[in-house]
Design a protein around this motif. Structure first.
Motif, short mmCIF file in Angstrom:
data_model
loop_
_atom_site.label_atom_id
_atom_site.label_comp_id
_atom_site.label_asym_id
_atom_site.label_seq_id
_atom_site.Cartn_x
_atom_site.Cartn_y
_atom_site.Cartn_z
N THR A 1 9.85 16.93 -7.51
CA THR A 1 9.12 16.56 -6.30
C THR A 1 9.01 15.05 -6.18
O THR A 1 8.79 14.35 -7.17
N GLY A 2 9.17 14.56 -4.95
CA GLY A 2 8.93 13.16 -4.64
C GLY A 2 7.69 13.04 -3.77
O GLY A 2 7.34 13.98 -3.04
N TYR A 3 7.01 11.91 -3.86
CA TYR A 3 5.78 11.68 -3.11
C TYR A 3 5.87 10.32 -2.40
O TYR A 3 6.06 9.30 -3.06
N ARG A 4 5.74 10.30 -1.06
CA ARG A 4 5.61 9.06 -0.29
C ARG A 4 4.14 8.90 0.04
O ARG A 4 3.56 9.69 0.77
N ILE A 5 3.54 7.84 -0.51
CA ILE A 5 2.09 7.70 -0.46
C ILE A 5 1.71 6.39 0.22
O ILE A 5 2.26 5.33 -0.10
N ASP A 6 0.76 6.46 1.15
CA ASP A 6 0.13 5.27 1.73
C ASP A 6 -1.33 5.30 1.28
O ASP A 6 -2.12 6.13 1.74
N THR A 7 -1.67 4.39 0.37
CA THR A 7 -3.01 4.43 -0.24
C THR A 7 -4.11 3.98 0.70
O THR A 7 -5.27 4.35 0.50
N THR B 1 0.83 -1.20 0.00
CA THR B 1 0.00 0.00 0.00
C THR B 1 0.87 1.25 0.00
O THR B 1 0.35 2.35 -0.15
N ASN B 2 2.17 1.08 0.17
CA ASN B 2 3.09 2.21 0.16
C ASN B 2 3.80 2.29 -1.17
O ASN B 2 4.19 1.28 -1.74
N LYS B 3 3.96 3.51 -1.65
CA LYS B 3 4.74 3.72 -2.86
C LYS B 3 5.42 5.07 -2.81
O LYS B 3 4.97 5.98 -2.11
N VAL B 4 6.52 5.17 -3.53
CA VAL B 4 7.23 6.44 -3.65
C VAL B 4 7.36 6.75 -5.13
O VAL B 4 7.78 5.90 -5.92
N ILE B 5 6.97 7.96 -5.51
CA ILE B 5 7.10 8.44 -6.88
C ILE B 5 8.16 9.53 -6.89
O ILE B 5 8.09 10.48 -6.11
N TYR B 6 9.14 9.39 -7.78
CA TYR B 6 10.18 10.40 -7.97
C TYR B 6 9.90 11.07 -9.31
O TYR B 6 10.09 10.46 -10.36
N ASP B 7 9.44 12.32 -9.29
CA ASP B 7 9.08 13.05 -10.49
C ASP B 7 10.07 14.20 -10.68
O ASP B 7 9.96 15.25 -10.05
N TYR B 8 11.06 13.99 -11.56
CA TYR B 8 12.12 14.97 -11.73
C TYR B 8 11.70 16.18 -12.56
O TYR B 8 12.30 17.24 -12.44
N LYS B 9 10.68 16.05 -13.38
CA LYS B 9 10.19 17.23 -14.10
C LYS B 9 9.60 18.23 -13.12
O LYS B 9 9.73 19.44 -13.29
N GLN B 10 8.90 17.71 -12.10
CA GLN B 10 8.31 18.57 -11.07
C GLN B 10 9.26 18.83 -9.91
O GLN B 10 8.93 19.60 -9.00
N VAL C 1 -0.35 4.37 -12.40
CA VAL C 1 0.41 4.21 -11.15
C VAL C 1 1.13 5.50 -10.78
O VAL C 1 1.48 5.70 -9.62
N PHE C 2 1.31 6.39 -11.76
CA PHE C 2 1.98 7.67 -11.50
C PHE C 2 0.99 8.78 -11.11
O PHE C 2 1.41 9.91 -10.86
N ASN C 3 -0.30 8.51 -11.09
CA ASN C 3 -1.27 9.52 -10.69
C ASN C 3 -1.05 9.93 -9.24
O ASN C 3 -0.91 9.08 -8.36
N ILE C 4 -1.03 11.22 -9.00
CA ILE C 4 -0.84 11.74 -7.64
C ILE C 4 -2.22 11.93 -7.01
O ILE C 4 -3.06 12.63 -7.56
N PRO C 5 -2.49 11.30 -5.84
CA PRO C 5 -3.82 11.43 -5.24
C PRO C 5 -4.11 12.86 -4.79
O PRO C 5 -3.21 13.66 -4.54
N SER C 6 -5.38 13.16 -4.68
CA SER C 6 -5.81 14.51 -4.31
C SER C 6 -5.36 14.93 -2.93
O SER C 6 -5.24 16.11 -2.63
N TYR C 7 -5.09 13.97 -2.04
CA TYR C 7 -4.66 14.32 -0.68
C TYR C 7 -3.16 14.64 -0.60
O TYR C 7 -2.64 14.89 0.48
N CYS C 8 -2.45 14.63 -1.73
CA CYS C 8 -1.06 15.07 -1.76
C CYS C 8 -1.02 16.56 -2.04
O CYS C 8 -1.60 17.03 -3.01
N THR C 9 -0.29 17.29 -1.22
CA THR C 9 -0.11 18.72 -1.47
C THR C 9 1.37 19.02 -1.45
O THR C 9 2.13 18.44 -0.67
N VAL C 10 1.78 19.94 -2.32
CA VAL C 10 3.19 20.30 -2.41
C VAL C 10 3.47 21.45 -1.47
O VAL C 10 2.72 22.41 -1.43
#
Length: 199
Positions: A81-87, A70-79, A190-199
């Motif tokens: 920004t990295g995201y640590r997500i627990d779905t 249920t955990n994933k980390v997305i590394y987005d170098y264009k943005q 799988v790369f979609n950022i959930p709405s509860y992620c804020t930068v």
């Protein structure tokens, strides 16, 4: 916490100037990571999705035996920004990424790599023809590394890599094993950022 793999043998599927070989610019694999030094013994399994076209990758999973988690980390170098997500818990932590996306220059088998000879995994018609290379590199902290990379002959897909990093108090050995490697990305969501992620 999901560990970022130290070496990702990714790129394009043809020999490129400056590199011996590179696998496809997009691929999906399962990755087994083992790290050992004088104070640590770490092992984990991950689903790894690499998208070189959009300068991002995803690692999902966790401790040994848990490829899909249920955990994933997305590394987005264009943005940047990295995201640590627990779905399941619906939590998200963002962090800034430093440096550039490591594409061709650090993820392919580079020119100057010393061939160690052919390797054959399996038997008969189903054997996997591979080649091994060794080369030196420097990690993000400026520490010397010796890399041994085993890649398939035909597509230059990673099979196994070992990275020995020199450090104070002794060396660290990282072993990366790959299985079920497939070109492309089956589910780009799988790369979609959930709405509860804020930068």
């Amino acid at each position: 916490m999901i560990l970022q793999a130290a070496i990702l043998l990714v790129g394009v599927s043809v020999i490129v100037s400056g590199n011996v070989c590179c696998p496809p610019v997009r691929f999906t694999a399962y990755q087994d990571v083992t790290i050992v030094n004088s104070t640590t013994n770490f092992r984990a399994d991950y689903l790894f999705v690499y998208d070189g076209v959009n300068q991002r990758y995803l690692i999902s999973g966790g401790l040994a035996g848990a490829y899909l988690g249920t955990n994933k980390v997305i590394y987005d170098y264009k943005q940047k920004t990295g995201y640590r997500i627990d779905t399941v818990a619906r939590t998200c932590t963002t962090f800034r990424l430093k440096g550039q996306f490591k594409d061709q220059e650090s993820v392919c088998v580079p020119n100057g790599a010393v061939p160690l000879g052919p390797l054959f995994l399996g038997y008969g018609d189903t054997r996997l023809n591979s080649k091994a290379y060794t080369y030196n590199s420097t990690n993000a902290e400026g520490k010397h590394q010796n890399v041994v990379a085993v890649v398939t002959v035909r597509e230059c897909f990673p099979v196994i890599s070992t990275i020995t990093t020199a450090g104070e108090g002794g060396n660290t050995l990282e072993a990366l094993g790959y299985n079920d490697v497939r070109p492309g990305i089956r589910d780009i969501t799988v790369f979609n950022i959930p709405s509860y992620c804020t930068v």
